[in-house]
Design an enzyme around this catalytic site. Structure first.
Site, short mmCIF file in Angstrom:
data_model
loop_
_atom_site.label_atom_id
_atom_site.label_comp_id
_atom_site.label_asym_id
_atom_site.label_seq_id
_atom_site.Cartn_x
_atom_site.Cartn_y
_atom_site.Cartn_z
N CYS A 112 20.78 16.00 84.43
CA CYS A 112 20.48 15.56 85.79
C CYS A 112 21.11 14.21 86.11
CB CYS A 112 18.98 15.45 85.96
SG CYS A 112 18.18 16.88 85.29
N TYR A 128 33.88 6.24 79.91
CA TYR A 128 35.18 5.57 80.08
C TYR A 128 36.07 6.30 81.07
CZ TYR A 128 33.85 4.35 75.23
OH TYR A 128 33.19 3.97 74.10
N ARG A 178 40.63 6.67 65.43
CA ARG A 178 41.07 7.72 66.35
C ARG A 178 42.33 8.43 65.87
NH1 ARG A 178 39.73 7.11 71.82
NH2 ARG A 178 39.60 4.88 71.41
N GLU A 203 42.79 -0.04 59.57
CA GLU A 203 41.48 0.57 59.86
C GLU A 203 41.59 1.63 60.95
OE1 GLU A 203 38.67 -3.43 59.19
OE2 GLU A 203 39.31 -2.87 61.20
N PRO A 204 42.39 2.65 60.76
CA PRO A 204 42.54 3.63 61.83
C PRO A 204 41.32 4.54 61.94
CG PRO A 204 43.70 4.35 59.88
CD PRO A 204 43.15 3.00 59.56
N1 LLP Z 1 38.40 -1.65 63.38
C1 LLP Z 1 37.54 -2.27 64.20
C2 LLP Z 1 37.12 -3.64 63.87
C3 LLP Z 1 37.07 -1.62 65.36
O1 LLP Z 1 36.23 -2.26 66.17
C4 LLP Z 1 37.50 -0.30 65.65
C5 LLP Z 1 37.02 0.40 66.84
C6 LLP Z 1 38.40 0.32 64.75
C7 LLP Z 1 38.83 -0.39 63.63
C8 LLP Z 1 38.92 1.71 64.97
O2 LLP Z 1 39.65 1.79 66.13
P1 LLP Z 1 40.55 3.08 66.45
O3 LLP Z 1 41.61 3.21 65.42
O4 LLP Z 1 39.64 4.27 66.44
O5 LLP Z 1 41.08 2.81 67.81
N2 LLP Z 1 34.13 4.57 71.66
C9 LLP Z 1 35.47 4.23 72.14
C10 LLP Z 1 36.27 3.50 71.10
C11 LLP Z 1 35.62 2.26 70.59
C12 LLP Z 1 36.39 1.60 69.46
C13 LLP Z 1 35.60 0.53 68.81
N3 LLP Z 1 36.23 -0.10 67.69
C14 LLP Z 1 36.14 5.49 72.63
O6 LLP Z 1 35.49 6.55 72.65
O7 LLP Z 1 37.29 5.45 73.06
#
Ligand code: LLP
Length: 425
Positions: free
Chosen positions: A349, A321, A281, A278-279
């Protein structure tokens, strides 16, 4: 990805290009601020991962919470990607882009009955289940709809990757998943859920993880779990190892898709289990930027500020963050010119309204453009109308063409759900 040479953007002479389009040209046409996405960079990243895992049956479900732009989703889906969704809203978008529902997995700790019902009717592949009560609810809804629904139980593998504490999700302190002993009991008592097929297990240990070690550790725990369930007479068909692969924001040296696969694949030797990834980012992060224009330069006795027309409502990651995003001038000054240390801030603001702090940048003046790098993931999707600021457009580039994929909001859009309640004024 994310080797630098994979990126389809950079300077040509003095000017910053996205694929073959000068960013300045887009700004002149659509105004600022705006998100700019390189469609082919999204696809490159997807294909890198797909290729790295091609030796075993693998379904790549793009985690659309990272970027849910319909054009981007459609282009990934056209290449064979599935989607990882977390809400009824994301299901709606997923259906809009015509993804094969058997390539949809549905996570989230709080799925409601209407969301569950809609997803079952849509014939999604499976739910990633986070609690016993949720399992019971899905069982009931599936019974009512007369189907046997596949589910995966989300395990909490209790590993702690080295990343921001807001985005770790696989340790015992988090709200996510079920303890291994509880999950085992559920598999052994699957007769309690006659309308479910307990088909898989799911983990997601966190986000922006740059090394393979925590993944390896968590996957090994899952495989041990699968073995113990099969000794107990059960059978687990799918292992979903979530997302979380890190990218380059600054000086990170994240694992490549090949390195990640090389760490994980040997664990799967001689196993029939199907892998799901589940990528989010990894596919989207370095595929987009936010472009903004300088409104004012401000020098106080202690600090210099560059005030730009994008703000924390457009990109919340720095405020939320303390995330680092590289800032590049869209038109490069000659090399070796003077640089000043400054904060790049928006007009909102709040002291938290910054895009970058203490950056050494060449002199930039009113009207100049900047590119905020690595904004393709968790950028636009986390934007808001704070300070009654209309959300900015999303523009897609492919080769030497660009298109507005989501137009800039007008103030009419912003006010469209609101009315003045005459009864109380
Ligand atoms: N699968 C599940 C169950 C998740 O909760 C997430 C992300 C992903 C896949 C995808 O994760 P990735 O491959 O993108 O790391 N808003 C934060 C990131 C929150 C991620 C939440 N879950 C940021 O801006 O860094």
């Amino acid at each position: 990805m994310p080797e630098k040479n994979m990126h389809r953007y950079g300077y040509k002479g003095k000017e910053f290009y996205f694929e073959n389009v000068p960013v300045k040209k887009v700004a002149a046409e659509v105004g600022t601020p705006f998100y700019l996405y390189s469609v082919n960079t999204f696809l490159d990243h997807y294909h890198k991962l797909a290729k790295a895992f091609s030796s075993i049956p693998t379904l790549i479900c793009f985690s659309m919470k990272a970027n849910s732009n319909l054009t981007i989703l459609k282009s990934l889906v056209n290449q064979g990607a599935g989607l990882d969704i977390v809400s009824g809203g994301e299901l709606y978008r997923a259906k809009k882009v015509g993804v094969d529902p058997q390539k949809i997995v549905f996570a989230s700790v709080g799925k409601t009955v209407p969301e569950i019902e809609e997803a079952i009717r849509s014939k999604i592949l499976m739910f990633n289940v986070e609690s016993i009560q949720e399992l019971e609810t899905i069982n009931e809804v599936a019974g009512r709809l007369k189907v046997r629904q596949k589910v995966a139980i989300r395990l909490n593998p209790d590993v702690k990757p080295d990343t921001h504490h807001y985005i770790t999700t696989g340790s015992k302190q988090n709200k996510f998943g079920l303890e291994i002993t509880t999950a085992y009991r559920l598999f052994m008592q699957s007769y309690r859920f006659p309308h479910l097929q307990l088909a898989g297990i799911h983990i997601h240990i966190g986000s922006q993880i740059t090394e393979p070690k925590p993944f390896k550790e968590a996957v090994q725990k899952c495989l041990d779990f699968i073995d113990s369930v099969s000794y107990g007479g059960g059978r687990i068909e799918y292992l979903n190892i979530g997302g979380g692969l890190g990218i380059i924001y600054s000086k990170e040296k994240p694992q490549t898709a090949e390195q990640f696969a090389r760490a994980i694949l040997p664990l799967f030797k001689k196993r029939a289990v199907k892998l799901i990834l589940e990528p989010g980012r990894f596919i989207s992060g370095n595929s987009g930027i936010l472009v903004a224009k300088v409104i004012y330069e401000k020098k106080t006795k202690t600090k210099s500020f560059l005030i730009v027309d994008a703000a924390m409502n457009d990109l919340i990651r720095p405020a939320f963050y303390s995330a680092y995003h590289e800032i590049l001038p869209v038109m490069k000054e000659k090399e070796g010119g003077p640089k000043t240390r400054m904060d790049i801030v928006g007009p909102i603001c709040e002291s938290g309204d910054f895009l970058a702090k203490d950056r050494k940048l060449p002199s930039l003046k009113t009207g100049d453009l900047i590119a905020v790098m690595s904004c393709g993931a968790y950028g636009f999707v986390m934007s808001s109308n704070y300070n009654s600021r209309p959300r900015c457009p999303e523009v897609v580039v492919s080769g030497n063409r660009f298109f507005v994929a989501r137009r800039r909001e007008t103030m009419e859009d912003v006010l469209s759900c609101e009315r003045i309640v005459k009864e109380v004024v």
